[in-house]
Enzyme design. Structure first.
Site, PDB file in Angstrom:
ATOM      1  N   GLY A  24       5.469   0.250  17.329  1.00 49.64           N
ATOM      2  CA  GLY A  24       4.218   0.356  16.588  1.00 49.64           C
ATOM      3  C   GLY A  24       3.510   1.639  16.985  1.00 49.64           C
ATOM      4  CD  GLN A  50      -0.607   4.497  20.187  1.00 53.72           C
ATOM      5  OE1 GLN A  50      -0.300   3.823  19.213  1.00 53.72           O
ATOM      6  NE2 GLN A  50       0.066   4.435  21.322  1.00 53.72           N
ATOM      7  CB  CYS A  62       0.589   1.244  25.506  1.00 51.76           C
ATOM      8  SG  CYS A  62      -0.358   2.202  24.309  1.00 51.76           S
ATOM      9  CG  LEU A  63       4.872   4.596  22.360  1.00 49.93           C
ATOM     10  CD1 LEU A  63       5.028   4.976  20.889  1.00 49.93           C
ATOM     11  CD2 LEU A  63       6.149   4.913  23.140  1.00 49.93           C
ATOM     12  CG  HIS A 105      -0.386  -2.957  21.399  1.00 51.61           C
ATOM     13  ND1 HIS A 105      -0.103  -3.038  22.752  1.00 51.61           N
ATOM     14  CD2 HIS A 105      -0.375  -1.631  21.103  1.00 51.61           C
ATOM     15  CE1 HIS A 105       0.052  -1.803  23.239  1.00 51.61           C
ATOM     16  NE2 HIS A 105      -0.098  -0.932  22.257  1.00 51.61           N
ATOM     17  CD  GLU A 106       0.534  -0.522  17.477  1.00 50.43           C
ATOM     18  OE1 GLU A 106      -0.259   0.403  17.731  1.00 50.43           O
ATOM     19  OE2 GLU A 106       1.564  -0.724  18.158  1.00 50.43           O
ATOM     20  CG  HIS A 136      -3.759   1.556  20.069  1.00 52.14           C
ATOM     21  ND1 HIS A 136      -4.062   2.260  21.217  1.00 52.14           N
ATOM     22  CD2 HIS A 136      -2.485   1.123  20.237  1.00 52.14           C
ATOM     23  CE1 HIS A 136      -3.009   2.237  22.030  1.00 52.14           C
ATOM     24  NE2 HIS A 136      -2.040   1.546  21.465  1.00 52.14           N
TER      25      HIS A 136
HETATM   26  O1  GNR Z   1       6.589   0.333  21.604  1.00 53.17           O
HETATM   27  C1  GNR Z   1       5.764  -0.512  21.932  1.00 53.17           C
HETATM   28  N1  GNR Z   1       6.180  -1.697  22.443  1.00 53.17           N
HETATM   29  C2  GNR Z   1       5.330  -2.774  22.635  1.00 53.17           C
HETATM   30  C3  GNR Z   1       5.800  -3.822  23.420  1.00 53.17           C
HETATM   31  C4  GNR Z   1       5.014  -4.927  23.633  1.00 53.17           C
HETATM   32  C5  GNR Z   1       3.764  -5.003  23.065  1.00 53.17           C
HETATM   33  C6  GNR Z   1       3.281  -3.969  22.289  1.00 53.17           C
HETATM   34  C7  GNR Z   1       4.065  -2.851  22.077  1.00 53.17           C
HETATM   35  S1  GNR Z   1       3.465  -1.573  21.079  1.00 53.17           S
HETATM   36  C8  GNR Z   1       4.317  -0.217  21.817  1.00 53.17           C
HETATM   37  C9  GNR Z   1       4.032   1.058  21.059  1.00 53.17           C
HETATM   38  C10 GNR Z   1       2.561   1.378  21.153  1.00 53.17           C
HETATM   39  O2  GNR Z   1       2.038   1.826  22.145  1.00 53.17           O
HETATM   40  N2  GNR Z   1       1.830   1.109  20.104  1.00 53.17           N
HETATM   41  O3  GNR Z   1       0.514   1.321  20.124  1.00 53.17           O
HETATM   42 NI    NI Z   2      -0.083   1.170  22.218  1.00 55.62          NI
END
Ligand code: GNR
Ligand code: NI
Length: 179
Positions: free
Chosen positions: A46, A51, A96-97, A138-139, A142
């Site tokens: 995601g 980001q 999270c990236l 999660h997104e 953000h």
């Molecule tokens: O790649 C991602 N893996 C992930 C694993 C568990 C819960 C959420 C994520 S999202 C993350 C990519 C990211 O940082 N998206 O904002």
């Molecule tokens: Ni993230």
């Protein structure tokens, strides 16, 4: 199409609230395509606009499919709103990236209903469950300036951010050694 640089915490744009999109234009569709390319390149499941330094309220994701792991299943989401959550919770080890190489368990509703616009500006509303439910929440976090570490205790968050700082410093030193 282009792979864009991903912002790393702490960066003020990761704490900012993204603004709803007024019109779904070709320019916005190009941004969504760049975000998908950036997400697949990382790789991640995601990516939210914050980001890559944009404050448009858009996100992309692709959690794969259960039966066919090869075929990409990209989802482009504009102006998401959570319209319902299950009572049942689910815990998942999140990463999270923007917080590379750091992981922690986060508990969230197991199923969510999300209202949004697709890339054609059409209204959509659907349920997300399993990994997709974790990812879409999660997104959307953000887009509201919230990181997964904000769901942890202060103690756990401080420890994790300290580990991130060390990881980034070591990575910088390694790069200097080679160069
Ligand atoms: O790649 C991602 N893996 C992930 C694993 C568990 C819960 C959420 C994520 S999202 C993350 C990519 C990211 O940082 N998206 O904002
Ligand atoms: Ni993230």
């Amino acid at each position: 199409m282009a792979v864009l640089p991903i912002l790393i915490a702490p960066h003020p744009t990761l704490k900012a609230k993204a603004k709803p999109v007024k019109d779904v234009t070709d320019e916005l569709r190009a941004l969504l395509d760049d975000m998908l390319e950036t997400m697949y390149d990382a790789p991640g499941i995601g990516l939210a606009a914050n980001q890559i330094g944009s404050l448009h309220r858009v996100l992309v994701m692709d959690c794969g499919s259960r039966d066919d792991e090869e075929t990409p299943r990209p989802i482009k989401i504009i102006n998401p709103e959570i319209t319902g959550v299950s009572e049942e919770l689910s815990s998942y080890e999140e990463g999270c990236l923007s917080i590379p190489e750091q992981f922690a368990d986060v508990e969230r509703p197991a199923v969510v209903r999300v209202k949004y616009l697709d890339e054609n500006g059409q209204k959509q509303e659907r349920l997300f469950d399993g990994l997709e439910a974790t990812c879409v929440q999660h997104e959307i976090d953000h887009l509201d300036g919230v990181l997964f570490v904000d769901h942890l205790s202060n103690l756990k968050r401080n420890m994790l951010m300290k580990k991130l700082k060390k990881y980034l410093k070591d990575r910088e030193e390694d790069a200097a050694d080679v160069g």
